[in-house]
Scaffold this motif. Structure first.
Motif, short mmCIF file in Angstrom:
data_model
loop_
_atom_site.label_atom_id
_atom_site.label_comp_id
_atom_site.label_asym_id
_atom_site.label_seq_id
_atom_site.Cartn_x
_atom_site.Cartn_y
_atom_site.Cartn_z
N SER A 85 0.81 -1.21 0.00
CA SER A 85 0.00 0.00 0.00
C SER A 85 0.85 1.26 0.00
N ILE A 110 -8.07 6.69 -3.46
CA ILE A 110 -8.12 6.88 -2.01
C ILE A 110 -9.50 7.38 -1.59
N PHE A 113 -12.14 4.59 -1.45
CA PHE A 113 -12.04 3.54 -0.44
C PHE A 113 -12.13 4.07 0.99
N GLN A 114 -12.36 5.35 1.18
CA GLN A 114 -12.51 5.87 2.54
C GLN A 114 -13.78 5.30 3.16
N THR A 115 -13.67 4.78 4.36
CA THR A 115 -14.84 4.19 5.01
C THR A 115 -15.78 5.28 5.52
N TRP A 120 -9.16 4.27 6.56
CA TRP A 120 -8.88 3.38 5.42
C TRP A 120 -8.36 2.05 5.95
N ARG A 126 -2.98 1.67 -3.89
CA ARG A 126 -3.91 2.75 -4.22
C ARG A 126 -3.79 3.22 -5.67
N TYR A 137 -14.72 -2.51 1.75
CA TYR A 137 -13.86 -1.35 1.94
C TYR A 137 -12.38 -1.72 1.97
N THR A 170 -4.18 4.91 6.73
CA THR A 170 -4.89 6.13 7.11
C THR A 170 -3.92 7.32 7.20
N GLU A 173 -2.63 7.86 3.65
CA GLU A 173 -3.69 8.39 2.78
C GLU A 173 -3.91 9.88 3.03
N GLY A 199 -10.42 12.16 7.47
CA GLY A 199 -9.45 11.22 8.01
C GLY A 199 -8.89 11.66 9.35
#
Length: 428
Positions: A85, A110, A113-115, A120, A126, A137, A170, A173, A199
């Motif tokens: 990653s 990015i 895919f952010q929850t 993340w 990515r 996710y 996280t 990202e 984030g």
């Protein structure tokens, strides 16, 4: 927790057995549960109960969001691919590169895919395809060949590491989005700025009442609920909060309220590091890779990771404390004590090299210095864990698979030790 009790618990965990090459069994870490919180003194329960409630509510919201996306789908998208990653989100490119299409592709990925919580997952390249509607996710982070009662086996194999700071997730990202946003002024950069702020809010929500961070949030259970210094997770989150406060790393866009919250979070993290540093003979020494969220005692992680002092993560924590401006006397003492301990543990004239089928610790005149990854806090002797949860005092007793698959000896403290003399001259 008093130092004596903390070390007593650690000594019990590392107790010897009748096996010649086996000195103990690595115990499982305790999850952070409502039952444990209820057993706290009454005056301490409220913030922890609120924390658990917030975690439970966010987990339910995350699951509900994914379920809503999947309504009406006849076929679910495949689980996203796993892989390296951090390498797909470089932070050291020239500024202009972050305006390029390759960088923007990573940034859009990015965002996708952010929850819902704002974090993340880990171990996902990515620069691959963006997330599809209804897709999980995170990549499949479950063990392929778990041992019986494996500490790392997810209770829900479809919901593991959904939001984490493990493996720089996280944190990286957020920093990558900030670099891209710096090259996209005005409306074009707003999605990236907003995502980075979400984030940061995620990390603030995940911080424990005592200033630590769990490996996974919302909480996942097991050792993932522990205060995680492993892979420098807590330290890197604290450093990120400092970047926000000072507007560094292209994070100058963060609004004042979020900067204020970041300043508070970083100070609480510093105090947490002081509280978790294990004391030996009354002097501050080192940290474990994980500390229990409530007792602060060293605790286990994976089957082969014991509740022992850790040289690498301790060196990184000391390096971070050395970066604290205007350090308090407590911070100065913590650094001096930890450095003294690392210096005393260095060994020379040995090397950890491959011999036949596996790596071994062998005599090698002139080599070193080296440090073991783990040390028993009572004897300060190196300890080593195997996948079957057995604990050993000789790395050469481990299975070939674990000797080859883990960094048991290394030079991790060297960078911190090299910087110490200049720091000590400023803080006599």
């Amino acid at each position: 927790m008093p130092a004596v009790r903390r070390l007593t618990l650690l000594a019990l965990a590392l107790s010897s057995s009748a096996f010649a090459a086996r000195i103990g069994t690595i115990p499982p870490a305790e999850a952070l549960t409502a039952q444990r919180v209820a057993a706290l003194p009454a005056a301490e329960r409220a913030p922890w109960a609120a924390y658990l409630a917030r975690s439970d509510a966010q987990r339910a919201a995350d699951r509900a969001a994914l379920a809503a996306e999947r309504q009406g789908l006849t076929t679910l998208p495949p689980t996203p691919a796993g892989g390296h990653s951090e390498g797909s989100m470089p932070l050291d490119k020239p500024a202009a590169w972050y305006a390029s299409e390759p960088a923007l592709r990573v940034a859009r990925n990015i965002l996708s895919f952010q929850t819902p919580a704002g974090g993340w997952g880990k171990n996902q390249p990515r620069d691959a395809a963006p997330r599809e509607r209804g897709q999980a996710y995170v990549a499949d982070n479950n063990l392929k060949k778990p041992t019986p009662d494996d500490f790392d086996l997810a209770k829900d194999p479809q919901w593991s590491y959904v939001g984490t700071i493990d493996n720089d997730a996280t944190i990286t990202e957020i920093r990558f989005l900030a670099r891209v946003a710096a090259q996209q002024p005005g409306d074009a950069g707003e999605p990236y700025r907003q995502s980075a702020q979400r984030g940061l809010a995620y990390l603030l929500a995940a911080q424990f009442p005592n200033g630590g961070w769990p490996q996974v949030w919302p909480l996942q259970g097991g050792y993932h609920d522990a205060i995680t210094l492993n892979d420098n997770a807590v330290v890197e989150v604290a450093e990120l909060m400092g970047m926000v406060v000072h507007g560094e790393a292209d994070l100058g866009f963060v609004p004042p309220a979020l900067k204020t919250a970041a300043a508070v979070a970083e100070e609480r993290a510093v105090q947490l590091l002081l509280a978790t540093q294990v004391r030996i003979d009354g002097k501050p020494a080192l940290w474990a890779q994980q500390h229990d969220a409530l007792t602060l005692a060293p605790t286990s992680a994976r089957n082969y990771e014991p509740p022992a002092l850790c040289s690498g993560e301790s060196a990184r924590a000391l390096g971070y404390l050395m970066s604290v401006p205007n350090p308090s006397p407590a911070v100065v003492d913590a650094v001096k004590g930890g450095i003294a301990m690392l210096k005393s543990l260095a060994v020379r004239d040995v090397a950890f090299v491959r011999v036949d089928d596996a790596r071994r610790l062998v005599a090698k005149p002139g080599a070193g210095p080296l440090w073991a990854r783990y040390y028993d806090a009572t004897t300060l002797k190196p300890v080593f864990g195997d996948r079957d949860k057995s604990l050993h005092d000789d790395v050469n007793d481990l299975s070939a698979e674990r000797r080859n698959g883990y960094a048991w000896w290394g030079t991790w403290p060297m960078k911190t030790l090299a910087a110490y003399d200049a720091w000590a001259a400023r803080h006599p």
